[in-house]
Write an enzyme that holds these catalytic residues in place. Structure first.
Site, PDB file in Angstrom:
ATOM      1  N   ARG A 133       3.527  -6.183  -1.589  1.00  0.00           N
ATOM      2  CA  ARG A 133       2.982  -7.483  -1.235  1.00  0.00           C
ATOM      3  C   ARG A 133       4.158  -8.464  -1.205  1.00  0.00           C
ATOM      4  NH1 ARG A 133      -0.446  -5.602  -5.548  1.00  0.00           N
ATOM      5  NH2 ARG A 133      -2.548  -5.085  -4.811  1.00  0.00           N
ATOM      6  N   ARG A 172       3.257  -3.786   4.838  1.00  0.00           N
ATOM      7  CA  ARG A 172       2.495  -3.056   3.810  1.00  0.00           C
ATOM      8  C   ARG A 172       1.417  -2.202   4.457  1.00  0.00           C
ATOM      9  NH1 ARG A 172       0.763  -3.195  -1.664  1.00  0.00           N
ATOM     10  NH2 ARG A 172      -1.476  -3.484  -1.996  1.00  0.00           N
ATOM     11  N   HIS A 189       2.656  -8.952   5.383  1.00  0.00           N
ATOM     12  CA  HIS A 189       1.622  -7.988   4.995  1.00  0.00           C
ATOM     13  C   HIS A 189       1.509  -6.856   6.013  1.00  0.00           C
ATOM     14  CE1 HIS A 189      -1.641  -7.361   2.089  1.00  0.00           C
ATOM     15  NE2 HIS A 189      -2.256  -6.745   3.064  1.00  0.00           N
TER      16      HIS A 189
END
Length: 295
Positions: free
Chosen positions: A144, A243, A240
């Protein structure tokens, strides 16, 4: 998380990730402040029945269909955000939408697009090596953005090929790190970071700005957005995205769902299924595999 904090985080999300206009953001927040005024609960404690009662009372006083639709849209967007950012595992607004509508997942990057994006970094600049190390860490470890900005030198266990991350709820987890990613962190750490005028209190943070302080979330967003624009990638990209791409590529290359769950730091495997946008067949197989009653 109280309403004030929720509004602040959500406002940043709408501005940085969704790129909405200030007028649209203000409209979303006005609708949510009506919910805040109506409800006695904080955002993380609001239930489905709370929302149903709120919408019912609002509909009794506001007959315009467009107004009601916008209110429900604002509520859905807000609670979807809380679920996506893992503040909540459930989504109490889920049944306020059409059953055919599911979670709208953000764009992911292919491995080629990630290479394209990283190739835009100007390595002749001191911050170039830092930015390359940042993107390689985001993608290589599935962090994150908050975990990246808080990463400490004392969290790096390169000899054991692990890094330690402090995730949501102050929970620690160990994440495997490849030699490839270690190489870029070490280049930045040993050739660039050592020459920075590091400010008191920031000595242990890995990634620093030119003034020797830790980077902010906004700065990471800005770096990613600018590189995506230079690379001509038209997807809606944020930190993000790396991720999500990390999890998607692991799944594609044969990693099991449980391993991905552990690396991402998800309490529930259901959240991992959302991130990896599994199809119905793969979800069914995962449930059959992990349900102890099916042994």
């Amino acid at each position: 998380m109280d309403w004030k904090e929720a509004f602040s985080e959500y406002k940043s999300y709408l501005k940085l990730e969704k790129s909405l206009s200030q007028n649209t953001i203000d409209a979303y927040l006005r609708d949510l402040k009506k919910l805040e005024k109506f409800s006695k609960n904080e955002p993380l404690k609001i239930s489905q029945s709370d929302l149903e009662e709120f919408v019912y009372q609002y509909a009794k006083e506001n007959f315009a269909a467009r107004s009601q639709a916008r209110l429900i849209s604002s509520i859905k967007s807000f609670f979807l955000y809380l679920q996506w950012e893992e503040w909540r595992e459930d989504n109490p607004a889920e049944l306020l939408e059409s059953p055919k509508l599911g979670m709208k997942l953000p764009d992911t990057l292919s491995e080629f697009e990630i290479d394209q994006l990283i190739a835009q970094i100007d390595l002749s600049l001191p911050e170039g090596e830092r930015n390359r190390a940042i993107l390689e860490t985001l993608y290589g470890c599935g962090l994150r953005v908050s975990e990246l900005t808080e990463l400490k030198l004392s969290d790096l266990f390169f000899e054991e090929n692990f890094i330690r991350v402090i995730g949501k709820g102050n929970k620690q987890r160990l994440i495997p790190i490849s030699e490839y990613t270690v190489k870029f962190i070490n280049i930045y750490k040993n050739e660039i970071r050592v020459h920075l005028p590091i400010q008191k209190g920031f000595e242990d943070f890995v990634f620093l700005n030119r003034r020797g302080k830790k980077l902010t979330r906004v700065m990471i967003f800005t770096i990613v957005k600018q590189l995506a624009e230079k690379a001509g990638i038209r997807k809606n990209i944020s930190p993000h995205t790396f991720r999500h791409s990390f999890a998607t590529h692991l799944l594609k290359n044969g990693a099991d769902l449980r391993s991905i769950q552990m690396m991402l730091g998800h309490e529930s495997i259901t959240t991992t299924e959302i991130y990896t946008h599994l199809d119905d067949r793969m979800i069914r197989d995962a449930v059959l595999k992990f349900n102890p009653r099916n042994g």
